[in-house]
Design an enzyme around this catalytic site. Structure first.
Site, PDB file in Angstrom:
ATOM      1  N   ASP A 133      -9.766   1.844  -4.297  1.00 32.00           N
ATOM      2  CA  ASP A 133      -8.799   1.814  -3.204  1.00 32.00           C
ATOM      3  C   ASP A 133      -7.948   3.074  -3.335  1.00 32.00           C
ATOM      4  O   ASP A 133      -8.482   4.175  -3.424  1.00 32.00           O
ATOM      5  CB  ASP A 133      -7.978   0.525  -3.262  1.00 32.00           C
ATOM      6  CG  ASP A 133      -7.375   0.141  -1.915  1.00 32.00           C
ATOM      7  OD1 ASP A 133      -6.926   1.049  -1.186  1.00 32.00           O
ATOM      8  OD2 ASP A 133      -7.331  -1.051  -1.584  1.00 32.00           O
ATOM      9  N   GLU A 189       0.843  -1.211   0.000  1.00 30.76           N
ATOM     10  CA  GLU A 189       0.000   0.000   0.000  1.00 30.76           C
ATOM     11  C   GLU A 189       0.872   1.253   0.000  1.00 30.76           C
ATOM     12  O   GLU A 189       2.079   1.204   0.224  1.00 30.76           O
ATOM     13  CB  GLU A 189      -0.901   0.028   1.242  1.00 30.76           C
ATOM     14  CG  GLU A 189      -2.339  -0.413   0.994  1.00 30.76           C
ATOM     15  CD  GLU A 189      -3.171   0.641   0.281  1.00 30.76           C
ATOM     16  OE1 GLU A 189      -2.599   1.666  -0.157  1.00 30.76           O
ATOM     17  OE2 GLU A 189      -4.394   0.443   0.140  1.00 30.76           O
ATOM     18  N   ASN A 200      -9.896   5.662   1.765  1.00 33.10           N
ATOM     19  CA  ASN A 200      -8.865   5.518   0.743  1.00 33.10           C
ATOM     20  C   ASN A 200      -8.960   6.656  -0.278  1.00 33.10           C
ATOM     21  O   ASN A 200      -9.825   7.532  -0.185  1.00 33.10           O
ATOM     22  CB  ASN A 200      -9.020   4.174   0.013  1.00 33.10           C
ATOM     23  CG  ASN A 200      -8.312   3.032   0.726  1.00 33.10           C
ATOM     24  OD1 ASN A 200      -7.121   3.098   1.006  1.00 33.10           O
ATOM     25  ND2 ASN A 200      -9.057   1.982   1.048  1.00 33.10           N
TER      26      ASN A 200
END
Length: 300
Positions: A200, A20, A151
């Site tokens: 995301d 991430e 996100n």
């Protein structure tokens, strides 16, 4: 929607449980990102392939740049300053108390040097998350509430729009943004109809296109400010988590992926899940903003 003609190339053999928060440091020409679950902070020199990993003491939700050699990391309960030269980790601020049972997730720095830090119940098990704005004096303001999985924090090139998503509800939001005051205004939704997966992480290119990592969808899609889907890039992993522009000319889109909760059969079908990827998408990104450390947190 047209699919990109370029292929996503896997970078190295590293495998993350949940890769991430990729962020490109133009000064060092290196890419930072995190593995939430390892937990670890990673730094890659794409010119040599040299990869460094720094173990973190708790779940790690994001990494952000500062104006010196250190970086900020969002750990479970607060933002910390990390010095890769010494591996010293020091607390900076905490937007919430541990009693809320949340953890920090997506975090970004805006072009005025403010931090935008989000919280969530781990695995999105409750709608208890929030979005906070933290200024250079570490004053913390709650900006949004009732969030499940925060996100896609990003800003348009003219700083008049801030993007955000609650992955669970599937909407990519666009807020009118007052950059000077750091305030959110009217919200609209970028329809992005027909896209697989849910939004995301995200990155914005110099033309204003929003590159949305589609978790569960196996693609990164470019969405125009009016909501039209311009193109997409396929990844050999369904859990596409985030993306960031980097490289010497900011024309490489680096993409992180995850492998958590995939079944043995799914992992066999997508062995590259959890890998880092790069693709030339034909448009340049924008330099990553940096946080100016308050005087008390600067090296003496």
């Amino acid at each position: 929607m047209k699919h990109g003609s370029k292929r996503a190339e896997r970078i190295g053999a590293n495998v993350d449980v949940v890769g991430e928060s990729p962020v490109w440091c133009g000064e060092s020409q290196r890419l930072w990102w995190i593995d939430i679950r390892a937990p670890a902070l990673r730094r890659l020199d794409p010119s040599t392939g040299a990869l460094e990993s720094f173990a973190m003491p708790d779940l790690c939700g994001a990494v952000m740049l500062t104006r010196d050699a250190r970086v900020l990391v969002s750990l479970r309960l607060g933002v910390f300053v990390f010095d890769p030269r010494t591996s010293v980790l020091a607390p900076l601020c905490a937007p919430e108390t541990a009693s809320l049972d949340n953890r920090l997730n997506e975090s970004k720095c805006d072009r005025r040097g403010r931090l935008w830090v989000s919280t969530m119940r781990d695995f999105g098990l409750a709608t208890t998350g929030a979005l906070y704005r933290i200024d250079a004096q570490l004053a913390c303001t709650r900006m949004l509430g009732e969030i499940t999985v925060p996100n896609a924090i990003a800003w348009s090139p003219d700083d008049r729009t801030m993007y955000f998503a609650d992955t669970r509800d599937g909407r990519l939001r666009a807020y009118d943004f007052d950059a000077n005051a750091g305030k959110l205004g009217t919200m609209r939704v970028l329809n992005a109809e027909g896209l697989p997966g849910r939004p995301d992480g995200a990155a914005v290119d110099e033309e204003g296109g929003v590159w949305s990592a589609r978790y569960g969808g196996g693609i990164v899609a470019r969405i125009l400010p009016d909501g039209r889907v311009d193109r997409s890039v396929a990844l050999p992993a369904t859990q596409v988590t985030s993306c960031a522009f980097g490289g010497p000319d900011l024309r490489t889109l680096f993409v992180t992926t995850a492998r958590q909760k995939l079944t043995p059969a799914e992992l066999a079908a997508q062995p590259a899940a959890g890998g880092l990827f790069a693709v030339d998408v034909g448009v340049a990104g924008l330099p990553e903003p940096r946080f100016t450390m308050p005087a008390a947190a600067r090296p003496s």
